[in-house]
Scaffold this active site. Sequence first.
Site, short mmCIF file in Angstrom:
data_model
loop_
_atom_site.label_atom_id
_atom_site.label_comp_id
_atom_site.label_asym_id
_atom_site.label_seq_id
_atom_site.Cartn_x
_atom_site.Cartn_y
_atom_site.Cartn_z
N ASP A 9 0.85 -1.18 0.00
CA ASP A 9 0.00 0.00 0.00
C ASP A 9 0.89 1.24 0.00
O ASP A 9 1.76 1.40 0.86
CB ASP A 9 -0.89 -0.01 1.25
CG ASP A 9 -2.09 0.91 1.11
OD1 ASP A 9 -2.13 1.66 0.12
OD2 ASP A 9 -2.97 0.88 1.97
N ASP A 103 -3.77 2.62 -5.39
CA ASP A 103 -2.54 2.64 -4.58
C ASP A 103 -2.36 1.39 -3.73
O ASP A 103 -1.58 1.39 -2.78
CB ASP A 103 -2.54 3.87 -3.68
CG ASP A 103 -3.74 3.91 -2.74
OD1 ASP A 103 -4.65 3.07 -2.88
OD2 ASP A 103 -3.79 4.80 -1.87
N GLU A 104 -3.03 0.31 -4.09
CA GLU A 104 -3.03 -0.88 -3.24
C GLU A 104 -2.92 -2.14 -4.09
O GLU A 104 -3.61 -2.28 -5.10
CB GLU A 104 -4.33 -0.89 -2.41
CG GLU A 104 -4.43 -2.01 -1.42
CD GLU A 104 -5.75 -1.93 -0.65
OE1 GLU A 104 -5.88 -2.66 0.34
OE2 GLU A 104 -6.65 -1.15 -1.06
#
Length: 384
Positions: A9, A103-104
């Site tokens: 993350d 974003d993960e």
Amino acid sequence: MERAIVHMDLDCFFVSVERLRNSQLNDKPVIVGGMSDRGVVSACSYEARRFGIHSAMPMRMARHLCPEAIIVRGDYESYSQYSDMVTEVIVSNAPLVEKASVDEFYLDMTGMEKFFGTFSYAQKLRKTIIKETGLSISFGLSTSKTVSKVITNEVKPANFDIVHIGAEKGYLAPLNIHKLPMIGEVTAQTLRNMGISKVGTLGEMPFKVLERTFGKMGKVLWEKANGIDLTPVIPYSEPKSMSKEVTFQQDTTDIVYLRSVMIRLTEQLSYELRQDGYCTACVTVKLRYSNFDTHSKQVVVASTSADHILIPLILQLFEQLYEKRLLIRLVGVRFTKLVRGVQQLSLFDQSAKIAPLYTAMDNIRSRYGIKAVGRAMGQSPKRE
């Protein structure tokens, strides 16, 4: 073979990108979002979070909590570009990758222990991401997606950790129930009313009791609380686009009718986005005139799958594009820059209260067909 699942993350992703673009933002409370008091917080730095600021908070409240905060209007096209950079690095260095959101990421590195040492390899990959993109990233490693995500959330920012096989339940037990993925505020409050505030207590409950309260989700809650999660890592393969077009039986300049068609196409595409678990960050309108001249116009947006955000954008593009006032033969709507993560990306939505309405409408469409329900403005006599 025991699974080895890594959850990665990016730390304060939007803020980190802004700091790469402007180093004067380093170590200061930064808020990304709408500039007016009517806007909402899309993201904030850890310095801002110390004042109680969080995503989806009204900007007026954020300003009140931290008057000295620096507010930056989000550049979502730039965020998408950096997300693509990170994705390319991860996909090039891991055997199986799922992009859960902008974003993960989840990585299935099962079997790599035999060759590289999974934890060491994940650390090297993290260093590679930092070196090639300049972005800070954290990760957790365990046997499941749930535990790995919890680890990452616990060690952020700029850190990493591992929970070995057999230690999952013990690791989760002392944590508050809201730390467990899929437990929102409503579920957490129901659990607290049952006297359950820790994950360990939840894991000790008979899952039959939880099923009576939460239905099928009760067993899932019990399994996750005990570190049991066999959910697979879904191979990363983003669709390049989603689009719909209509060719009219008779060319038209009926502006009311054309607008209704654009609304209907946008509604249908938005529904498909939500069903497939995607958001779009770029929308395009296409027009073809009776002489077959074809024109299109697009705009980059904050990633979303919400009709009430996308429809005004589509109509605005249509108005900008339709200047000739000639007969129209075809209209089309196209969504590109698709990313997974409907729930997280819905934080960009300034009207989160409307989410239950979308759920209800989507349920009706799933049961009775995509045209079963829609806005009145999108309904018109069929001419296409």
